[in-house]
Design a protein around this motif. Structure first.
Motif, PDB file in Angstrom:
ATOM      1  N   LYS A  80       0.826  -1.206   0.000  1.00 44.83           N
ATOM      2  CA  LYS A  80       0.000   0.000   0.000  1.00 44.83           C
ATOM      3  C   LYS A  80       0.861   1.258   0.000  1.00 44.83           C
ATOM      4  CE  LYS A  80      -1.492   2.127   3.546  1.00 44.83           C
ATOM      5  NZ  LYS A  80      -2.154   2.820   4.683  1.00 44.83           N
ATOM      6  N   HIS A 208      -5.865   8.706   5.637  1.00 47.80           N
ATOM      7  CA  HIS A 208      -6.845   8.393   4.592  1.00 47.80           C
ATOM      8  C   HIS A 208      -8.113   9.240   4.694  1.00 47.80           C
ATOM      9  CE1 HIS A 208      -4.422   5.193   3.064  1.00 47.80           C
ATOM     10  NE2 HIS A 208      -4.401   4.562   4.224  1.00 47.80           N
ATOM     11  N   PHE A 235      -5.250   1.830  12.004  1.00 50.78           N
ATOM     12  CA  PHE A 235      -6.362   1.264  11.241  1.00 50.78           C
ATOM     13  C   PHE A 235      -7.713   1.699  11.806  1.00 50.78           C
ATOM     14  CE2 PHE A 235      -2.883  -1.850  10.808  1.00 50.78           C
ATOM     15  CZ  PHE A 235      -2.736  -1.826   9.429  1.00 50.78           C
ATOM     16  N   THR A 238      -9.428   4.858  10.174  1.00 49.43           N
ATOM     17  CA  THR A 238      -9.768   4.648   8.762  1.00 49.43           C
ATOM     18  C   THR A 238     -10.971   3.733   8.587  1.00 49.43           C
ATOM     19  OG1 THR A 238      -7.447   4.922   8.124  1.00 49.43           O
ATOM     20  CG2 THR A 238      -8.889   3.829   6.544  1.00 49.43           C
ATOM     21  N   PHE A 239     -11.030   2.668   9.398  1.00 52.07           N
ATOM     22  CA  PHE A 239     -12.053   1.640   9.190  1.00 52.07           C
ATOM     23  C   PHE A 239     -13.145   1.643  10.258  1.00 52.07           C
ATOM     24  CE2 PHE A 239      -8.154  -0.391   7.209  1.00 52.07           C
ATOM     25  CZ  PHE A 239      -8.507  -0.015   5.914  1.00 52.07           C
ATOM     26  N   LEU A 282      -6.813  -4.929   3.484  1.00 52.91           N
ATOM     27  CA  LEU A 282      -5.977  -3.987   2.739  1.00 52.91           C
ATOM     28  C   LEU A 282      -5.750  -4.410   1.296  1.00 52.91           C
ATOM     29  CD1 LEU A 282      -3.156  -2.913   5.234  1.00 52.91           C
ATOM     30  CD2 LEU A 282      -5.204  -1.656   4.591  1.00 52.91           C
ATOM     31  N   TYR A 288      -9.531   1.502   1.730  1.00 56.49           N
ATOM     32  CA  TYR A 288      -8.879   2.656   2.353  1.00 56.49           C
ATOM     33  C   TYR A 288      -9.008   3.932   1.527  1.00 56.49           C
ATOM     34  CZ  TYR A 288      -4.878   0.776  -0.411  1.00 56.49           C
ATOM     35  OH  TYR A 288      -4.062   0.277  -1.386  1.00 56.49           O
TER      36      TYR A 288
END
Length: 389
Positions: A80, A208, A235, A238-239, A282, A288
C-alpha cells in the motif's frame, strides 16, 4: 505524597490528571448530552470486516502474533505504501504493527529520545506528546501553529532548533486543527533538518481522511524525510474500529530497531485476529480510499446544518473534526462555553485550550462529525438554539 501504608510517593507527572475527554464524557453522561465530542464513530464498521475477524478466530489465529506483526499484514502495508507514496519499506526490518497509534508514538519517543534532549512539537497538540517526552527526562518545546489557518511558522521552528533538538513531532492531517501539510511544507522541513541528526516523528493517524481531492503529504512521500522519519498511523480511524487498537510504524531499519525494543516490553504484539483481518482487508484498495468521501459527506452535512447557528466554522482539510469560533459573540472561556452547551443545550463538544500547554484560549471548540446522521442533526439543532449574549 504519603500513602496510608506510610510509603512516600512522588509522582513523575504531578500535573497530569484526568484528561479533558474524560471530564467532558462524565459531564455529558450526567446531562444525557448529544455526543459531538468524542473522536470516535458511533456507527458500526463494515460487517464484512467483522466477518474477517470471526474467520480469523475460527481458523485458529488466537495466540500471540510475531513480535513485529503478522507477516501478511506487513506485506500488505508495504504494498500500500509503495503504491500510494512511492516509498519502499523492508517488511522484515522497517514495519512494526502496534497496539494502536498511541503505543507507536510512545515506543518511538521512548526508544529514540534521551535524557537532556529537546523535542519540538506543535500546539494545539494531542495530549500525550509532552508527558511522554518528559518521562524520558527530555524537554518538550511547544511551538504554536498559526491560528486560524493552523499552519507551521517555519521561522519560529528554525529559531527553536538547537544542538539539543533530537526530534520534531509532526501531525498531519492535524487533530484538532483539521489542516494538512503540503508538499511545500515537506520541502521546508527537509531543508531545516538536512545535515542534522534530528528525527521526525510523524503522526499520520488520519492519512486516509483528506477531503476535496487533497493528497496526503506524509513523510513517506518525501524520500529525504523518509530516511529520518518514524511514521505512525492507525487502522482504527480509517475503518471505524477505534476500539480494536491496531496501528503501525514505518521507519528506516536503524530507527525501527530501537522502537521495537520498547514495543516488545510494552505489548510484544498487537491483537492477532484483527491483524489477520486487516491483512485481508488492505488487499482491496477501495477499503482505504473510500473513507475520505464518506467522511467528507459528514463534514459537509454538519457544516450545512450549522449555517443558522451563531458559530463561525473553520475550514477542515481532513480528520474527524471541525472547529467552530464564537469569539465574535462571547467572551466566555472555551471551557465555560463547552460546559454551557452541555448543561443548557444538551450537546457535548471539546474546548481547544487543553490542547495547549499554557492553556491558550482562542475561543474555539472542536466538533466531531464521525457520527451517524441522526446525531449530527440533533447536535446541530441544539447548537443552532444557542443564544448570543
Amino acid at each position: 505524597m504519603t500513602l496510608s501504608s506510610g510509603v512516600t510517593h512522588r509522582s513523575k507527572l504531578p500535573d497530569v490528571g484526568t484528561t479533558v475527554f474524560s471530564a467532558i464524557e462524565q459531564l455529558s453522561a450526567q446531562h444525557n448530552a448529544i455526543d459531538l465530542a468524542q473522536g470516535a464513530p458511533n456507527f458500526s464498521c463494515d460487517e464484512a470486516l467483522i466477518a474477517c475477524v470471526n474467520q480469523a478466530m475460527l481458523a485458529g489465529h488466537n495466540q500471540y502474533a510475531p513480535l513485529t506483526g503478522h507477516p501478511a499484514l506487513k506485506e500488505a502495508l508495504a504494498e500500500k505504501v509503495k503504491t500510494l507514496y512511492g516509498q519502499t519499506y523492508d517488511v522484515a526490518s522497517e514495519i512494526l504493527i502496534t497496539a494502536g497509534a498511541s503505543e507507536g508514538l510512545y515506543a518511538a519517543i521512548t526508544g529514540l529520545v534521551h535524557v537532556g534532549d529537546e523535542v519540538i512539537f506543535f500546539e494545539p497538540a494531542f495530549d500525550s506528546y509532552a508527558p511522554v517526552i518528559r518521562l524520558q527526562g527530555a524537554t518538550p518545546v511547544a511551538l504554536k501553529l498559526n491560528v486560524p489557518q493552523f499552519t507551521i511558522d517555519w521561522d519560529a521552528l528554525r529559531a527553536a532548533i538547537s544542538p539539543r533538538t533530537r526530534m520534531i513531532i509532526i501531525n498531519t492531517p492535524h487533530n484538532p486543527g483539521g489542516q494538512a501539510l503540503s508538499a511545500g511544507d515537506l520541502a521546508q522541513l527537509a531543508a531545516l533538518t538536512r545535515n542534522s541528526d534530528i528525527i521526525v516523528l510523524s503522526d499520520e493517524t488520519y492519512e486516509h481522511l483528506l477531503f476535496d481531492g487533497r493528497q496526503h503529504h506524509g513523510m513517506a512521500t518525501h524520500p529525504e524525510l523518509a530516511q529520518r522519519s518514524v511514521i505512525v498511523s492507525s487502522f482504527g480511524e480509517t475503518f471505524h474500529v477505534t476500539g480494536w487498537r491496531v496501528g503501525y510504524c514505518l521507519a528506516p531499519a536503524a530507527l525501527m530497531a530501537e522502537v521495537v525494543k520498547v514495543h516488545q516490553l510494552l505489548r510484544y504484539a498487537a491483537d492477532t485476529p484483527m491483524q489477520v483481518a486487516f491483512a485481508r482487508w488492505l488487499r482491496e484498495p477501495s477499503h482505504y480510499h473510500s473513507p475520505a468521501g464518506f467522511y467528507q459527506q459528514k463534514r459537509d452535512l454538519l457544516a450545512s446544518l450549522l449555517q443558522e447557528s451563531p458559530f463561525e466554522l473553520l475550514p477542515t482539510a481532513g480528520s474527524f473534526f471541525m472547529l467552530a469560533s464564537y469569539r465574535h459573540f462571547s467572551e466566555e472561556s472555551d471551557s465555560e462555553m463547552v460546559k454551557r452547551l452541555i448543561i443548557e443545550h444538551g450537546v457535548a463538544t471539546i474546548p481547544l485550550s487543553p490542547f495547549y500547554s499554557d492553556g491558550t484560549d482562542n475561543r474555539l471548540i472542536r466538533l466531531c462529525f464521525a457520527k451517524d446522521e441522526a446525531t449530527l442533526q440533533a447536535g446541530a439543532q441544539a447548537l443552532c438554539l444557542l443564544k448570543t449574549r
